[in-house]
Design a protein around this motif. Structure first.
Motif, PDB file in Angstrom:
ATOM      1  N   ARG A 238       0.863  -1.193   0.000  1.00 47.88           N
ATOM      2  CA  ARG A 238       0.000   0.000   0.000  1.00 47.88           C
ATOM      3  C   ARG A 238       0.895   1.238   0.000  1.00 47.88           C
ATOM      4  NH1 ARG A 238      -2.919  -3.281   3.907  1.00 47.88           N
ATOM      5  NH2 ARG A 238      -4.889  -3.934   2.969  1.00 47.88           N
ATOM      6  N   TRP A 239       0.768   2.037  -1.053  1.00 50.51           N
ATOM      7  CA  TRP A 239       1.567   3.251  -1.229  1.00 50.51           C
ATOM      8  C   TRP A 239       0.749   4.453  -0.793  1.00 50.51           C
ATOM      9  CZ3 TRP A 239       6.593   2.725  -2.773  1.00 50.51           C
ATOM     10  CH2 TRP A 239       6.960   1.458  -3.224  1.00 50.51           C
ATOM     11  N   THR A 240       1.387   5.365  -0.048  1.00 53.02           N
ATOM     12  CA  THR A 240       0.685   6.498   0.552  1.00 53.02           C
ATOM     13  C   THR A 240       1.388   7.806   0.217  1.00 53.02           C
ATOM     14  OG1 THR A 240       0.053   5.077   2.398  1.00 53.02           O
ATOM     15  CG2 THR A 240      -0.130   7.439   2.753  1.00 53.02           C
ATOM     16  N   GLY A 241       0.610   8.810  -0.130  1.00 54.40           N
ATOM     17  CA  GLY A 241       1.155  10.153  -0.314  1.00 54.40           C
ATOM     18  C   GLY A 241       1.945  10.324  -1.596  1.00 54.40           C
ATOM     19  N   ILE A 242       2.796  11.340  -1.589  1.00 57.17           N
ATOM     20  CA  ILE A 242       3.631  11.681  -2.740  1.00 57.17           C
ATOM     21  C   ILE A 242       4.881  10.815  -2.713  1.00 57.17           C
ATOM     22  CG2 ILE A 242       4.971  13.533  -3.816  1.00 57.17           C
ATOM     23  CD1 ILE A 242       2.957  15.505  -2.487  1.00 57.17           C
TER      24      ILE A 242
ATOM     25  N   GLU B 131      -4.180   5.473  -1.749  1.00 54.19           N
ATOM     26  CA  GLU B 131      -3.794   6.644  -0.957  1.00 54.19           C
ATOM     27  C   GLU B 131      -2.589   7.366  -1.551  1.00 54.19           C
ATOM     28  OE1 GLU B 131      -3.585   5.845   3.235  1.00 54.19           O
ATOM     29  OE2 GLU B 131      -5.250   4.442   3.113  1.00 54.19           O
ATOM     30  N   LEU B 132      -2.259   7.035  -2.780  1.00 58.02           N
ATOM     31  CA  LEU B 132      -1.132   7.664  -3.461  1.00 58.02           C
ATOM     32  C   LEU B 132      -1.558   9.020  -4.024  1.00 58.02           C
ATOM     33  CD1 LEU B 132       1.489   5.965  -5.531  1.00 58.02           C
ATOM     34  CD2 LEU B 132       0.241   7.788  -6.649  1.00 58.02           C
ATOM     35  N   ILE B 133      -0.648   9.985  -3.993  1.00 61.37           N
ATOM     36  CA  ILE B 133      -0.946  11.327  -4.491  1.00 61.37           C
ATOM     37  C   ILE B 133       0.063  11.688  -5.581  1.00 61.37           C
ATOM     38  CG2 ILE B 133      -1.070  13.783  -3.894  1.00 61.37           C
ATOM     39  CD1 ILE B 133      -1.720  12.866  -1.006  1.00 61.37           C
ATOM     40  N   GLY B 134      -0.448  12.122  -6.724  1.00 60.55           N
ATOM     41  CA  GLY B 134       0.409  12.659  -7.773  1.00 60.55           C
ATOM     42  C   GLY B 134       1.056  11.622  -8.669  1.00 60.55           C
ATOM     43  N   PRO B 135       1.872  12.123  -9.602  1.00 63.28           N
ATOM     44  CA  PRO B 135       2.518  11.248 -10.570  1.00 63.28           C
ATOM     45  C   PRO B 135       3.756  10.568 -10.008  1.00 63.28           C
ATOM     46  CG  PRO B 135       3.173  13.498 -10.983  1.00 63.28           C
ATOM     47  CD  PRO B 135       2.178  13.541  -9.848  1.00 63.28           C
ATOM     48  N   TRP B 136       4.131   9.471 -10.642  1.00 64.60           N
ATOM     49  CA  TRP B 136       5.367   8.769 -10.305  1.00 64.60           C
ATOM     50  C   TRP B 136       5.965   8.118 -11.546  1.00 64.60           C
ATOM     51  CZ3 TRP B 136       4.448   3.713 -11.508  1.00 64.60           C
ATOM     52  CH2 TRP B 136       3.101   3.319 -11.519  1.00 64.60           C
ATOM     53  N   ASP B 137       5.577   8.638 -12.719  1.00 66.17           N
ATOM     54  CA  ASP B 137       6.046   8.075 -13.986  1.00 66.17           C
ATOM     55  C   ASP B 137       7.560   8.193 -14.178  1.00 66.17           C
ATOM     56  OD1 ASP B 137       5.342  10.851 -14.137  1.00 66.17           O
ATOM     57  OD2 ASP B 137       5.600  10.763 -16.301  1.00 66.17           O
ATOM     58  N   PHE B 138       8.207   9.065 -13.433  1.00 69.17           N
ATOM     59  CA  PHE B 138       9.667   9.196 -13.485  1.00 69.17           C
ATOM     60  C   PHE B 138      10.365   7.903 -13.072  1.00 69.17           C
ATOM     61  CE2 PHE B 138       7.885  11.019  -9.631  1.00 69.17           C
ATOM     62  CZ  PHE B 138       8.437  10.194  -8.657  1.00 69.17           C
ATOM     63  N   ALA B 139       9.663   7.013 -12.396  1.00 67.14           N
ATOM     64  CA  ALA B 139      10.246   5.748 -11.938  1.00 67.14           C
ATOM     65  C   ALA B 139       9.919   4.576 -12.861  1.00 67.14           C
ATOM     66  CB  ALA B 139       9.764   5.429 -10.526  1.00 67.14           C
ATOM     67  N   ASN B 140       9.138   4.801 -13.891  1.00 71.81           N
ATOM     68  CA  ASN B 140       8.683   3.696 -14.737  1.00 71.81           C
ATOM     69  C   ASN B 140       9.826   2.943 -15.404  1.00 71.81           C
ATOM     70  OD1 ASN B 140       6.017   3.851 -14.107  1.00 71.81           O
ATOM     71  ND2 ASN B 140       5.423   5.021 -15.910  1.00 71.81           N
ATOM     72  N   GLU B 141      10.861   3.626 -15.804  1.00 67.99           N
ATOM     73  CA  GLU B 141      11.974   2.921 -16.440  1.00 67.99           C
ATOM     74  C   GLU B 141      12.633   1.970 -15.447  1.00 67.99           C
ATOM     75  OE1 GLU B 141      16.163   3.650 -18.781  1.00 67.99           O
ATOM     76  OE2 GLU B 141      14.705   5.272 -18.711  1.00 67.99           O
ATOM     77  N   TRP B 142      12.896   2.452 -14.225  1.00 65.43           N
ATOM     78  CA  TRP B 142      13.510   1.593 -13.206  1.00 65.43           C
ATOM     79  C   TRP B 142      12.598   0.421 -12.860  1.00 65.43           C
ATOM     80  CZ3 TRP B 142      12.082   0.261  -8.187  1.00 65.43           C
ATOM     81  CH2 TRP B 142      13.038  -0.467  -7.472  1.00 65.43           C
ATOM     82  N   ILE B 143      11.299   0.699 -12.699  1.00 67.29           N
ATOM     83  CA  ILE B 143      10.352  -0.363 -12.351  1.00 67.29           C
ATOM     84  C   ILE B 143      10.311  -1.424 -13.453  1.00 67.29           C
ATOM     85  CG2 ILE B 143       7.929  -0.931 -11.902  1.00 67.29           C
ATOM     86  CD1 ILE B 143       7.685   1.938 -10.689  1.00 67.29           C
ATOM     87  N   SER B 144      10.233  -0.990 -14.697  1.00 68.30           N
ATOM     88  CA  SER B 144      10.094  -1.957 -15.792  1.00 68.30           C
ATOM     89  C   SER B 144      11.406  -2.652 -16.150  1.00 68.30           C
ATOM     90  CB  SER B 144       9.509  -1.280 -17.035  1.00 68.30           C
ATOM     91  OG  SER B 144      10.372  -0.280 -17.529  1.00 68.30           O
ATOM     92  N   GLN B 145      12.531  -1.960 -16.046  1.00 69.15           N
ATOM     93  CA  GLN B 145      13.804  -2.536 -16.466  1.00 69.15           C
ATOM     94  C   GLN B 145      14.548  -3.270 -15.350  1.00 69.15           C
ATOM     95  OE1 GLN B 145      14.842  -2.469 -19.742  1.00 69.15           O
ATOM     96  NE2 GLN B 145      12.797  -1.635 -20.034  1.00 69.15           N
ATOM     97  N   THR B 146      14.337  -2.849 -14.117  1.00 68.55           N
ATOM     98  CA  THR B 146      15.091  -3.418 -12.992  1.00 68.55           C
ATOM     99  C   THR B 146      14.198  -4.205 -12.042  1.00 68.55           C
ATOM    100  OG1 THR B 146      16.677  -1.600 -13.150  1.00 68.55           O
ATOM    101  CG2 THR B 146      16.665  -2.857 -11.095  1.00 68.55           C
TER     102      THR B 146
ATOM    103  N   VAL C  53      -4.615  -1.717  -7.689  1.00 65.60           N
ATOM    104  CA  VAL C  53      -5.692  -0.814  -7.304  1.00 65.60           C
ATOM    105  C   VAL C  53      -5.224   0.587  -7.674  1.00 65.60           C
ATOM    106  CG1 VAL C  53      -7.126   0.062  -5.431  1.00 65.60           C
ATOM    107  CG2 VAL C  53      -6.410  -2.345  -5.437  1.00 65.60           C
ATOM    108  N   LEU C  54      -5.946   1.205  -8.592  1.00 70.08           N
ATOM    109  CA  LEU C  54      -5.533   2.496  -9.133  1.00 70.08           C
ATOM    110  C   LEU C  54      -5.702   3.637  -8.136  1.00 70.08           C
ATOM    111  CD1 LEU C  54      -7.015   2.176 -12.726  1.00 70.08           C
ATOM    112  CD2 LEU C  54      -4.599   2.069 -12.073  1.00 70.08           C
ATOM    113  N   ALA C  55      -4.861   4.640  -8.296  1.00 66.54           N
ATOM    114  CA  ALA C  55      -4.945   5.861  -7.494  1.00 66.54           C
ATOM    115  C   ALA C  55      -6.222   6.613  -7.862  1.00 66.54           C
ATOM    116  CB  ALA C  55      -3.726   6.742  -7.763  1.00 66.54           C
ATOM    117  N   PRO C  56      -6.765   7.403  -6.939  1.00 68.77           N
ATOM    118  CA  PRO C  56      -7.964   8.169  -7.266  1.00 68.77           C
ATOM    119  C   PRO C  56      -7.671   9.330  -8.227  1.00 68.77           C
ATOM    120  CG  PRO C  56      -7.263   8.620  -5.023  1.00 68.77           C
ATOM    121  CD  PRO C  56      -6.385   7.526  -5.541  1.00 68.77           C
ATOM    122  N   GLY C  57      -6.458   9.855  -8.213  1.00 69.55           N
ATOM    123  CA  GLY C  57      -6.115  11.011  -9.040  1.00 69.55           C
ATOM    124  C   GLY C  57      -5.641  10.616 -10.431  1.00 69.55           C
ATOM    125  N   ILE C  58      -5.874  11.493 -11.380  1.00 67.29           N
ATOM    126  CA  ILE C  58      -5.547  11.237 -12.779  1.00 67.29           C
ATOM    127  C   ILE C  58      -4.044  11.050 -12.994  1.00 67.29           C
ATOM    128  CG2 ILE C  58      -5.463  13.684 -13.425  1.00 67.29           C
ATOM    129  CD1 ILE C  58      -6.834  10.855 -15.618  1.00 67.29           C
TER     130      ILE C  58
END
Length: 129
Positions: free
Chosen positions: A23-27, A58-73, A89-94
């Protein structure tokens, strides 16, 4: 935990090891994502589990800056340790939703990923497979 004491993520295992729950919370920052991801890998190394319920409710905001690390590593290591299914489970924010959809395009052919709007539906799916 962040330097200011805020909890950014929790990880637990169901008593019967049916699945792990993150469970990820906040920014999130690149550091929190990497630290949380490494904890997951350590837990998987100790006792593998093929199913992950990854909650961003409960996650807030974007985190796409980590997508390369998540997908490659991270994802290849998690798969190597036995992960096969992810109930997301998707975040409530766009911005959080867009970040995950971008990640899903990168990892969707590596493991089975299903998207949910609440943990109850995600749990039901994980228990059905």
């Amino acid at each position: 935990m962040k330097p200011n004491g805020d909890v950014y993520a929790t990880l637990e295992r169901t008593p019967d090891n049916a699945y792990l729950i993150a469970r990820w919370t906040g920014i999130q920052t690149m550091n929190t994502i990497k630290e949380g991801g490494e904890v997951y890998l350590e837990v998987m190394h100790e006792n593998p589990c093929p199913k992950l319920l990854n909650s961003h409710r409960e996650l807030i905001g974007p985190w796409d800056f980590a997508n390369e690390w998540i997908s490659q590593t991270w994802t290849p290591k998690a798969i190597e340790l036995g992960m096969r299914y992810m109930a997301q489970v998707l975040a409530p924010g766009i911005y959080g939703q867009m970040s995950f959809h971008q990640l899903h395009q990168r990892i969707g052919d590596m493991l089975e990923v299903k998207l949910f709007d609440n943990e109850e539906k995600a749990r039901s799916w994980l228990l059905s497979i």
